[in-house]
Design a protein around this motif. Sequence first.
Motif: not given
Length: 203
Positions: A111-138
């Motif tokens: 859909t984005a490329y129907e309107y422009t050829d200038q498209v940036m994709v930003i990777e989603p991220f997780l910044i762990p402040k504590d342990f126990g986040m393996d399921g979400l990270r995976n």
Amino acid sequence: MKTLQIKKNAKILFIGDSITDSGRDYNDRHGLTGYNRIACEKLGDVEGFNRGVNGETCLQILGRLRPECEDIRPDAISILGGINDTTVRGTPPRMASEAEFYDTYRRILRTAYEYTDQVMVIEPFLIPKDFGMDGLRNALFERIYAIRRLANEFGAVYLPMDGIFAEHWVEGSAADYTVDCVHLTAMGKQLLADAWLRKVERI
């Protein structure tokens, strides 16, 4: 390095979830806040449009993308979504499968490329402040891998923010960049804006 080609007076659509929303004023047509405000102020002679919505999955972002593009007619589109696809949401509550997510993100890019050829994709991220986040990270890495493959397929500009944030919190403190492992502090917003700007080339 592939860059987003931005001309003078370009209209830039920032679409995504709460990271992009960042408390924007929904009555303001531009609604710039957080990293998109910093980026547009630095560029100066562009018109930015913040269309982030708190809590949205990529399927919901897809549902809004075409109407926003029809309204704004952007010269460039910046997409940040995926973290909300790593947990059970909605009514009835469910989480999209890896295959469903891949199909949805492909439709976002198509859909984005129907309107422009200038498209940036930003990777989603997780910044762990504590342990126990393996399921979400995976779960997140499955989404990141899908997004990387699709960005390669479509030839989109790719911003690997999960890795960029990792580099910085490993050398410092996760609390410098996030309040809750996902939403950003002022320093986190600045880091995202700076990384975004490094992927931009003025023409």
